[in-house]
Motif scaffolding. Structure first.
Motif, mmCIF file in Angstrom:
data_model
loop_
_atom_site.group_PDB
_atom_site.id
_atom_site.type_symbol
_atom_site.label_atom_id
_atom_site.label_comp_id
_atom_site.label_asym_id
_atom_site.label_seq_id
_atom_site.Cartn_x
_atom_site.Cartn_y
_atom_site.Cartn_z
ATOM 1 N N UNK A 1 0.901 -1.166 0.003
ATOM 2 C CA UNK A 1 0.021 -0.024 -0.136
ATOM 3 C C UNK A 1 0.950 1.380 0.004
ATOM 4 N N UNK A 2 2.001 1.318 0.887
ATOM 5 C CA UNK A 2 2.971 2.240 0.452
ATOM 6 C C UNK A 2 3.532 2.553 -0.672
ATOM 7 N N UNK A 3 3.994 1.663 -1.612
ATOM 8 C CA UNK A 3 4.360 1.746 -2.761
ATOM 9 C C UNK A 3 3.157 2.244 -3.565
ATOM 10 N N UNK A 4 1.958 1.601 -3.536
ATOM 11 C CA UNK A 4 0.851 2.235 -4.310
ATOM 12 C C UNK A 4 0.420 3.635 -3.975
ATOM 13 N N UNK A 5 0.501 4.019 -2.968
ATOM 14 C CA UNK A 5 0.076 5.344 -2.480
ATOM 15 C C UNK A 5 1.289 6.515 -3.027
ATOM 16 N N UNK A 6 2.307 5.966 -2.963
ATOM 17 C CA UNK A 6 3.528 6.840 -3.421
ATOM 18 C C UNK A 6 3.414 7.009 -5.015
ATOM 19 N N UNK A 7 3.029 5.966 -5.837
ATOM 20 C CA UNK A 7 2.868 6.025 -7.214
ATOM 21 C C UNK A 7 1.654 6.602 -7.658
ATOM 22 N N UNK A 8 0.437 6.496 -6.939
ATOM 23 C CA UNK A 8 -0.733 7.042 -7.080
ATOM 24 C C UNK A 8 -0.622 8.717 -6.830
ATOM 25 N N UNK A 9 0.053 9.116 -5.687
ATOM 26 C CA UNK A 9 0.038 10.322 -5.552
ATOM 27 C C UNK A 9 0.919 11.040 -6.710
ATOM 28 N N UNK A 10 2.238 10.570 -7.155
ATOM 29 C CA UNK A 10 2.860 11.192 -8.195
ATOM 30 C C UNK A 10 2.087 11.243 -9.314
ATOM 31 N N UNK A 11 1.186 10.157 -9.605
ATOM 32 C CA UNK A 11 0.524 10.125 -10.872
ATOM 33 C C UNK A 11 -0.604 11.506 -10.873
ATOM 34 N N UNK A 12 -1.221 11.327 -9.772
ATOM 35 C CA UNK A 12 -2.189 12.436 -9.815
ATOM 36 C C UNK A 12 -1.642 13.756 -9.690
ATOM 37 N N UNK A 13 -0.504 13.987 -9.121
ATOM 38 C CA UNK A 13 0.168 15.348 -9.135
ATOM 39 C C UNK A 13 0.479 15.551 -10.619
ATOM 40 N N UNK A 14 1.368 14.634 -11.323
ATOM 41 C CA UNK A 14 1.483 15.189 -12.733
ATOM 42 C C UNK A 14 0.535 15.359 -13.603
ATOM 43 N N UNK A 15 -0.713 14.602 -13.454
ATOM 44 C CA UNK A 15 -1.832 14.944 -14.199
ATOM 45 C C UNK A 15 -2.425 16.231 -13.919
ATOM 46 N N UNK A 16 -2.579 16.553 -12.669
ATOM 47 C CA UNK A 16 -3.126 17.607 -12.192
ATOM 48 C C UNK A 16 -2.177 19.008 -12.702
#
Length: 153
Positions: free
Chosen positions: A50-65
């Motif tokens: 979950x920690x790895x998924x959270x980091x990847x998700x947050x980076x993805x959302x940040x770039x898309x935004x």
């Protein structure tokens, strides 16, 4: 440091090492977490995953935004998260480092905002910026052909 926001999630042990996670958002489904054998039955992700998924998700959302603001096109980004587990001096298992790769479709890389955003987006990701204070993390942006577009250590 002042507290900007606060949220509470509830965890309840079900059986063995299976723990149900109930989030504070009514529309968010509960999540079952579990440990791999021999402790658990691997019926859900463990905390390291979950920690790895959270980091990847947050980076993805940040770039898309950054690139698109509120309306990113569908299916324009994929991510891979590698979590490297190591033993510390007491032989305790720890997250040694993380490697996050975002694979970007042409809709992202062709955007006029991409050149600027690739250097900014990581600083706005709450999760990865927090993790980096204790765990080394490499972030790589690649296009669909596999070319490295940006990398930070």
């Amino acid at each position: 440091m002042s507290e900007e926001g606060r949220f509470k999630i509830h965890l309840e042990q079900q059986e063995g090492f299976q723990i149900n996670v109930a989030f504070d958002w009514k529309r968010a489904a509960d999540l079952l977490m579990d440990e791999p054998p021999p402790l658990g039955e691997q019926k859900g992700p463990n905390a390291s995953r979950l920690l790895a998924a959270a980091a990847a998700n947050c980076l993805s959302a940040s770039l898309l935004y950054c690139v698109f603001k509120e309306e990113p096109p569908d299916n324009c980004l994929r991510a891979e998260a590698v979590c490297v587990m190591v033993r510390n001096e007491k032989k305790r298992l720890r997250v040694g480092r993380m490697e996050i790769t975002l694979i970007l479709a042409e809709a992202v890389t062709a955007s006029p905002r991409f050149a600027r955003c690739k250097d900014l987006f990581e600083d706005f990701c709450v999760v990865s910026a927090s993790i980096r204070q204790g765990i080394p993390m490499r972030v790589t942006l690649r296009d669909e052909a596999g070319n490295v577009l940006h990398e930070t250590e």
